[in-house]
Design an enzyme around this catalytic site. Structure first.
Site, PDB file in Angstrom:
ATOM      1  N   GLU A 167      -4.412   8.797   8.688  1.00  0.00           N
ATOM      2  CA  GLU A 167      -3.001   8.561   9.010  1.00  0.00           C
ATOM      3  C   GLU A 167      -2.566   9.441  10.200  1.00  0.00           C
ATOM      4  O   GLU A 167      -1.534   9.178  10.813  1.00  0.00           O
ATOM      5  CB  GLU A 167      -2.092   8.739   7.776  1.00  0.00           C
ATOM      6  CG  GLU A 167      -2.392   7.748   6.644  1.00  0.00           C
ATOM      7  CD  GLU A 167      -1.399   6.559   6.521  1.00  0.00           C
ATOM      8  OE1 GLU A 167      -0.332   6.572   7.144  1.00  0.00           O
ATOM      9  OE2 GLU A 167      -1.726   5.607   5.789  1.00  0.00           O
ATOM     10  N   CYS A 190     -11.204   2.932  -1.091  1.00  0.00           N
ATOM     11  CA  CYS A 190      -9.867   3.191  -0.552  1.00  0.00           C
ATOM     12  C   CYS A 190      -9.724   2.269   0.644  1.00  0.00           C
ATOM     13  O   CYS A 190     -10.630   2.196   1.489  1.00  0.00           O
ATOM     14  CB  CYS A 190      -9.735   4.660  -0.141  1.00  0.00           C
ATOM     15  SG  CYS A 190      -8.194   5.017   0.759  1.00  0.00           S
ATOM     16  N   CYS A 215      -4.405  -1.308  -2.204  1.00  0.00           N
ATOM     17  CA  CYS A 215      -4.507   0.138  -2.443  1.00  0.00           C
ATOM     18  C   CYS A 215      -5.312   0.329  -3.714  1.00  0.00           C
ATOM     19  O   CYS A 215      -4.925  -0.171  -4.774  1.00  0.00           O
ATOM     20  CB  CYS A 215      -3.104   0.724  -2.611  1.00  0.00           C
ATOM     21  SG  CYS A 215      -3.087   2.444  -3.145  1.00  0.00           S
ATOM     22  N   HIS A 252      -8.072   2.509   3.240  1.00  0.00           N
ATOM     23  CA  HIS A 252      -8.010   3.154   4.563  1.00  0.00           C
ATOM     24  C   HIS A 252      -9.397   3.338   5.191  1.00  0.00           C
ATOM     25  O   HIS A 252      -9.511   3.451   6.410  1.00  0.00           O
ATOM     26  CB  HIS A 252      -7.407   4.557   4.452  1.00  0.00           C
ATOM     27  CG  HIS A 252      -5.924   4.614   4.268  1.00  0.00           C
ATOM     28  ND1 HIS A 252      -5.295   4.166   3.139  1.00  0.00           N
ATOM     29  CD2 HIS A 252      -4.946   5.070   5.084  1.00  0.00           C
ATOM     30  CE1 HIS A 252      -3.988   4.367   3.261  1.00  0.00           C
ATOM     31  NE2 HIS A 252      -3.750   4.900   4.426  1.00  0.00           N
ATOM     32  N   ASP A 266       0.872  -1.171   0.000  1.00  0.00           N
ATOM     33  CA  ASP A 266       0.000   0.000   0.000  1.00  0.00           C
ATOM     34  C   ASP A 266       0.913   1.226   0.000  1.00  0.00           C
ATOM     35  O   ASP A 266       2.111   1.126   0.280  1.00  0.00           O
ATOM     36  CB  ASP A 266      -0.885  -0.012   1.255  1.00  0.00           C
ATOM     37  CG  ASP A 266      -1.874   1.148   1.301  1.00  0.00           C
ATOM     38  OD1 ASP A 266      -2.191   1.707   0.240  1.00  0.00           O
ATOM     39  OD2 ASP A 266      -2.332   1.494   2.409  1.00  0.00           O
ATOM     40  N   SER A 267       0.312   2.384  -0.281  1.00  0.00           N
ATOM     41  CA  SER A 267       1.046   3.648  -0.198  1.00  0.00           C
ATOM     42  C   SER A 267       1.611   3.868   1.194  1.00  0.00           C
ATOM     43  O   SER A 267       2.631   4.509   1.363  1.00  0.00           O
ATOM     44  CB  SER A 267       0.113   4.804  -0.517  1.00  0.00           C
ATOM     45  OG  SER A 267      -0.932   4.859   0.438  1.00  0.00           O
TER      46      SER A 267
END
Lengths: 258, 258
Positions: free
Chosen positions: B149, B179, B71, B181, B8-9
């Site tokens: 984050e 997404c 992601c 997240h 993932d990023s």
């Protein structure tokens, strides 16, 4: 000196660039926005030093006769790298003009300093101001850059983030905006303190950097220009760059993708 | 297959990793968080394809027998790159399991899709769902990743950002969290709709990806492990990784800084 190179993690440094250009419109500004590596604020010093080395090399190759680091995070961890690459050309970092201002004026305390994780963790402001005898409170406020780069400078989310951050910071009489993006939040910050009946002096590192860059520049010759490079020339960044600069901008192509 | 590579990023993909590991605790997970290039959501496809190529190469060299792209942004622009490098090993992207779910179940419409700029601009969800006959509304919600984050999954700033985004999206009956997240925001999203008396089905691409990865995996042998690499192993990321994973994590050193 006619050609000044400026760089930042993204587009926030354009605010500094605009202030320079408003006072010295005959200067050629070469601006590099490192949008491919945005945000700088939570990268490690080792990563950032690598980026700064490449960018300063690029700007000097493009003709810059002086380098302005329009980013507190890069200034906190890589000013020596910029100076080494600049090899004698003047380098202005975003931190020294503010520290010079504190040396020249006695400001009310406690002094609050807000910035990115990397800037705050460097303790460059905290240490220098403590040595000058100030009581200092430092706080990392990492969401402010993403909120500004979304254009939400008056949004309830930004107000809520500021409320949390400024409450955590606690009572201050002077607030240092240790990030060149933050001038766009001055109206909300002023309102926060006004509502609480607190008189807080706001010190903008972006503005003091712009003044430091302007002072040796003469204002002669023909009208200057802004040349813009973005390491990731995404359409969203191009639109935002035009907004921060105040008129339409189009980035120049880079010689090779970095 | 015992060793699955996931990337993932940043750290959001650890939510997918945790779901895989809860269902298949005997698998070895190799997780690469590309924190040096966080966030992916506003990078250009060309940049992202370069990152994905290097990461998939790295994970396969580390022994991965299958690759999960945890992601949506990377899935939207670089799944072919991952497949090319994986050279026949299975590759799960974050988008197909959700599209398969929509093919297997008729969900109420209009369908809303929220994700990063790059994911939404790819129109991969919008186009596929339209072809299935759904009325679709897509919206980029780029601040949600930075807010998550920061750990602000219940913060007023996140509520305010969600209010703006979901109001702009307008009335929907199904909401796709495009997404990986966003599962951390499900409580706030549910509350937003509940307060407005709207019954909205929430589809999590992260969970459907985890289920797709689990389905071919057997559950035999000894207890597996998680190996973590971060392209920028900043202390802040390490702390957050432990929080997303649910227990302390320490990243492995990378062979060379990328």
């Amino acid at each position: 000196m006619r050609r000044i190179g400026l760089f930042d993690s993204g587009l926030g440094g354009l605010i500094t660039a605009r202030w320079v250009w408003m006072r010295r419109p005959k200067v050629d500004l070469l601006y590099y926005g490192d949008t491919a590596h945005l945000p700088y604020g939570d990268k490690s010093p080792a990563q950032l030093r690598g980026y700064v080395r490449e960018i300063v090399r690029f700007l000097i190759a493009a003709g810059a006769e002086g380098i302005g680091i329009a980013c507190n995070t890069a200034s906190a961890v890589a000013v020596d790298v910029a100076q080494e690459v600049a090899a004698g050309l003047p380098v202005w970092d975003a931190i020294q003009p503010t520290l010079a201002y504190f040396r020249a004026h006695r400001l009310p305390e406690p002094v609050g300093v807000i910035g990115t994780y990397t800037t705050i963790r460097s303790h460059l402001y905290g240490r220098a101001l403590s040595q000058m005898g100030y009581t200092v409170k430092e706080l990392a406020t990492p969401l402010l850059v993403p909120l500004i780069e979304e254009g939400w400078t008056k949004h309830p989310a930004t107000r809520a983030a500021l409320r949390t951050y400024l409450t955590e910071l606690g009572e201050v009489r002077t607030l240092v905006l240790a990030c060149t993006h933050y001038p766009l939040l001055v109206p909300l910050i002023r309102r926060y303190y006004l509502r609480r009946g607190q008189d807080v002096k706001i010190i903008s590192t972006a503005r003091l950097l712009a003044e430091a860059i302007c002072s040796p520049l003469t204002d002669s010759g023909q009208k200057g220009s802004l040349t813009l490079w973005l390491s990731d020339p995404n359409p969203r960044f191009i639109a935002l760059a035009s907004r921060f600069w105040g008129s339409p901008l189009r980035p120049m192509p880079l010689p090779c993708p970095s």
